[in-house]
Scaffold this active site. Structure first.
Site, PDB file in Angstrom:
ATOM      1  N   ASP A 193     -65.610  47.825 -86.587  1.00  0.00           N
ATOM      2  CA  ASP A 193     -66.794  47.105 -86.107  1.00  0.00           C
ATOM      3  C   ASP A 193     -66.332  45.956 -85.227  1.00  0.00           C
ATOM      4  O   ASP A 193     -65.119  45.806 -85.000  1.00  0.00           O
ATOM      5  CB  ASP A 193     -67.670  46.624 -87.280  1.00  0.00           C
ATOM      6  CG  ASP A 193     -69.153  46.673 -86.924  1.00  0.00           C
ATOM      7  OD1 ASP A 193     -69.529  46.070 -85.902  1.00  0.00           O
ATOM      8  OD2 ASP A 193     -69.935  47.307 -87.656  1.00  0.00           O
ATOM      9  N   HIS A 266     -70.732  48.223 -81.285  1.00  0.00           N
ATOM     10  CA  HIS A 266     -69.923  47.650 -82.372  1.00  0.00           C
ATOM     11  C   HIS A 266     -68.441  47.901 -82.112  1.00  0.00           C
ATOM     12  O   HIS A 266     -67.699  48.293 -83.014  1.00  0.00           O
ATOM     13  CB  HIS A 266     -70.370  48.216 -83.721  1.00  0.00           C
ATOM     14  CG  HIS A 266     -71.708  47.679 -84.159  1.00  0.00           C
ATOM     15  ND1 HIS A 266     -71.918  46.360 -84.490  1.00  0.00           N
ATOM     16  CD2 HIS A 266     -72.920  48.277 -84.298  1.00  0.00           C
ATOM     17  CE1 HIS A 266     -73.195  46.168 -84.815  1.00  0.00           C
ATOM     18  NE2 HIS A 266     -73.828  47.314 -84.701  1.00  0.00           N
ATOM     19  N   GLU A 329     -77.201  50.409 -82.585  1.00  0.00           N
ATOM     20  CA  GLU A 329     -77.197  49.071 -82.004  1.00  0.00           C
ATOM     21  C   GLU A 329     -76.222  48.918 -80.823  1.00  0.00           C
ATOM     22  O   GLU A 329     -75.347  48.061 -80.859  1.00  0.00           O
ATOM     23  CB  GLU A 329     -76.859  48.042 -83.088  1.00  0.00           C
ATOM     24  CG  GLU A 329     -77.867  48.055 -84.218  1.00  0.00           C
ATOM     25  CD  GLU A 329     -77.576  47.015 -85.308  1.00  0.00           C
ATOM     26  OE1 GLU A 329     -78.532  46.358 -85.724  1.00  0.00           O
ATOM     27  OE2 GLU A 329     -76.419  46.881 -85.734  1.00  0.00           O
TER      28      GLU A 329
END
Ligand code: ACM
Length: 764
Positions: A193, A266, A329
């Site tokens: 991440d 990410h 995301e």
């Protein structure tokens, strides 16, 4: 006489049938259980009988013996040959699927049969639980019973984010042990991440040399303003050898490890190590705070080569069939600015950056499929078109999962509302800092991964459910345990036990024995069973009524009632008493244990305004998972928590304005209106654009009598309080709350509908 015999026979049959669903002290509750007379005394010497020439059974028995070794010395005396008290293990074809087992407990024998070693392993876990859960002092006396058991879902998962905070191999093994004890079978390891790359990749050593370390970490909550940092470097990663160890450890416990390598978003930690795979090529640092970042992988050929090389090492390590590639995301800011991306969009006749994301994911899917693996991604991989072989993990609610199922794809349901174990589990203000939200045990337990009205063909595509543990606010093993326990037990039961066999009260009744087990294992857990709950509802005759309760049946609850001036006007023991609320004032209650107050007293400050306890209708329903205590939550005289939006007093709406019509019962003159909204950008929750109030005498013709535009600052609670101007008394009040709408580019949750959370509608 004949008739009497027949009656007895029918009665016996009835008892046999009705006890199929008997509550056994095992979590997850077995799917078929019948108690018999007598018990098996575990405290005596025991022999283990099995085919010693069968290697697989021998392995399982070895595991069983190792686990017995962890019991307190006095639990049973010894394993011996040739003693009559015995446990028998049989691997043989019986009915059921590959995870099926049956267990017969008799006075002198426990007999375990299974089709496969996997089923046998679950049978062994059931025996271990029986020993743990039927311990009373020095005695373990297991009631005679017959279990026939297999899981309701094939995917019973737990996820762990090791990027935001790193967890040692020892912690990971403990995590897997807990999963196995509750018959969960899939460990989703979130290895990469923005804040840290945690898996050694031999071809790209900088991923861990650079990407595994950040120079400091955000202190306190993300929403705190200004943000502060701890100034301490943080890092850690797993070598491939360590990862192999974990995979083997998990495999011995019938747990499959699914690695997650995040892309295209990410990716800050990876890009800090290899900036050439981003769109700007600029050097960036491993992220030190939480959230979503604009720097994502650029879909160049060299990036795909880089990612395929990484994935090829991952594939070589992880023998399971699934590889998780994230997909969530990914802001499109960099792709919008990049000439290369814009040309790629044009050359490939793509509509926009969302189709470019789909292009990205499809290429990765093709690669994984060519290597014989199956790709999983978060539900954003639906954007711009789903890749043909993808399995979808639905997290932003369940709609993504439903859409994927409708397109014939496999789905794992893990919506934030019911499966995000990083949310608060209690209303206690002294709970350790968490990301936000409110997900008590009951809400985890009552989740059903199969949406209502889904047909049987589609239902089969729902593989199961999973708990997610994001670790922004979980920095230690101790805290990790606290967030897991006991909520993973609820999830485990949802994954294993058929809905008709589930019962929350029975489940709670078994938790004290589980807590004893946690105490023996020195595990940190959240015991919220004696935490007070209140339910305020509107009764057609009585108006507002209040019930106090806990989930531990034997708890004694005391109450005190104070008037508006703060003077106590009543006190006593709640027992089964229900309270009618007619006046403003405070209702306090607390649990009494051994003469002392346990936990924090709960105060409910009732504010009885003109709409409190009246009739309310909603034009649009709130989201099912954020429906508080129903629509009456909006006019029950109580304001919601200022910290947790998932509680009983808040209603959450998504994609719809909130519109309520309140019938005041009679014509009343009104002077002002007030309400509050939750505003948490990090959780995609926004105060609305506008609030408009209409009044009516007859419920047909409405006139606007007031409006306000909420003022948003740094606070989580946005309040409006404004005058109403009605020339005549009115009986009906219509409240229209216009939602924020789509979240803007560059903000957390961009492109998604913002949530609208509404509190008490106060008419004065
Ligand atoms: C997620 O929680 N971003 C999948």
């Amino acid at each position: 006489m004949k008739l009497t015999n027949l009656t007895i026979l029918i009665f016996i049959i009835f008892i046999k049938i009705s006890v199929i669903g008997q509550n056994v002290n095992i979590i997850p509750q077995p799917n078929s259980a019948v108690f018999d007379e007598g018990s098996f005394n575990f405290t005596r010497e025991i022999s283990l009988q099995y085919n010693k020439t069968n290697k697989e059974i021998t392995e399982i028995v070895k595991f069983f013996t190792m686990k017995l070794g962890e019991f307190p010395a006095n639990t049973f005396s010894k394993i011996k040959n040739e003693v009559p008290n015995r446990i028998e293990f049989y691997l043989q074809k019986t009915k059921g699927n590959s995870e099926y087992y049956e267990l017969i407990v008799q006075k002198n024998a426990i007999i375990l049969r299974a089709n496969t070693t996997k089923g046998m392993f679950y049978g062994v876990q059931s025996i271990l639980q029986l020993v743990n859960n039927y311990q009373r002092g020095n005695r373990v006396s297991i009631p005679c019973m017959q279990l026939q058991d297999q899981p309701n879902f094939s995917w019973r998962g737990m996820h762990l984010d090791v990027s935001r905070h790193f967890f040692s191999i020892r912690s990971i093994k403990k995590y897997i042990d807990l999963m196995a004890y509750y018959k969960m079978n899939t460990f989703h390891w979130h290895l990469t991440d923005d804040q840290g790359w945690r898996i050694e990749i031999k071809k790209y050593p900088k991923l861990t040399e650079v990407g595994a370390n950040r120079k400091e970490t955000l202190k306190g909550h993300y929403n705190k303003n200004p943000q502060e940092y701890d100034g301490t470097p943080y890092g850690g990663f797993y070598t491939q050898e360590e990862i192999k160890q974990v995979i083997e450890y998990a495999s011995d416990r019938y747990v499959t490890v699914v690695p997650e390598i995040e892309m295209p978003g990410h990716a800050v930690a990876a890009l800090a190590a290899y900036p050439e795979y981003g769109c700007t090529g600029n050097s960036i640092d491993v992220a030190t705070k939480w959230g979503v970042f604009d720097d994502i992988y650029c879909p160049t050929e060299s990036t795909f080569t880089f990612l395929e090389n990484i994935l090829s090492e991952v594939i070589a390590l992880f023998p399971g069939k699934y590889i998780h590639i994230g997909g969530d995301e990914a802001p499109k800011t960099r792709w919008k600015e990049s000439e290369f991306c814009q040309k790629l969009i044009k050359d490939n006749h793509l509509k926009d950056e969302h189709e470019l994301q789909s292009y990205f994911i499809k290429r990765i899917d093709r690669y994984l499929t060519s290597k014989g693996k199956k790709m999983i991604g978060w539900d954003e991989i639906l954007e711009g078109g789903l890749s043909p072989n993808a399995t979808v993990m639905s997290w932003r609610g369940t709609q993504g999962g439903i859409d994927a199922v409708n397109q014939g794809h496999d789905v794992i349901m893990t919506p934030t509302s019911n499966c995000y174990l990083d949310y608060y589990q209690s209303t206690d203000p002294s709970e350790p800092l968490a990301i936000g939200g409110y997900l008590p045990l009951e809400k985890v337990y009552k989740y059903d991964p199969v949406p209502e009205d889904m047909d049987d063909t589609r239902k089969k595509l729902i593989l199961g459910t999973q708990g997610n543990l994001w670790t922004e606010y979980i920095a230690s093993e101790n805290q990790l345990e606290y967030m897991m326990l006991p909520r993973i037990l609820a999830l485990a039961e949802t994954g294993w036990t058929k809905p008709k066999m589930k019962n929350f009260e029975d489940f709670c009744g078994k938790l004290d024995d589980q807590f004893d087990y946690f105490n023996r294992k020195k595990l940190n857990y959240a015991d919220k069973l004696s935490e007070l709950n209140s339910k305020v509802s509107i009764d057609d005759e009585k108006g507002l009524v209040l019930d106090w309760f806990t989930f531990r049946k034997k708890d004694q609850i005391k109450y005190e009632i104070y008037n508006e001036n703060g003077a106590m006007i009543d006190e006593g023991t709640v027992k089964d008493r229900q309270f009618t609320i007619e006046k403003s004032g405070k209702h306090r209650a607390y649990v009494l244990k051994k003469g002392a107050i346990f936990g924090n007293p709960i105060d409910l400050d009732f504010f009885i305004h003109k709409a409190a306890g009246k009739k309310i209708t909603l034009t649009n329903d709130p989201a099912k998972q954020y429906s508080g205590n129903g629509k009456s939550s909006l006019i029950n005289g109580l304001r919601g928590s200022t910290e947790r939006y998932g509680g009983p007093e808040w209603l959450g709406f998504s994609g719809k304005d909130a519109e309520a019509i309140i019938d005041l019962g009679n014509k009343l003159s009104v002077s002002s209106f007030a309400t509050s909204f939750f505003h948490a950008p990090g959780q995609w929750i926004r105060a609305p654009k506008e609030v408009i109030i209409y009044g009516s005498e007859d419920g047909i013709k409405y006139n606007e009598i007031g409006k306000a535009i909420p003022e948003v600052g740094n606070e989580k609670i946005v309040r409006v309080d404004f005058p109403l101007k009605s020339s005549k008394p009115i009986q009906y009040v219509k409240v229209l709350i216009k939602r924020h709408g789509i979240i803007s580019v560059g903000e957390q949750g961009e492109g998604n509908e913002a949530w609208l959370f509404v509190d008490e509608l106060e008419v004065k």
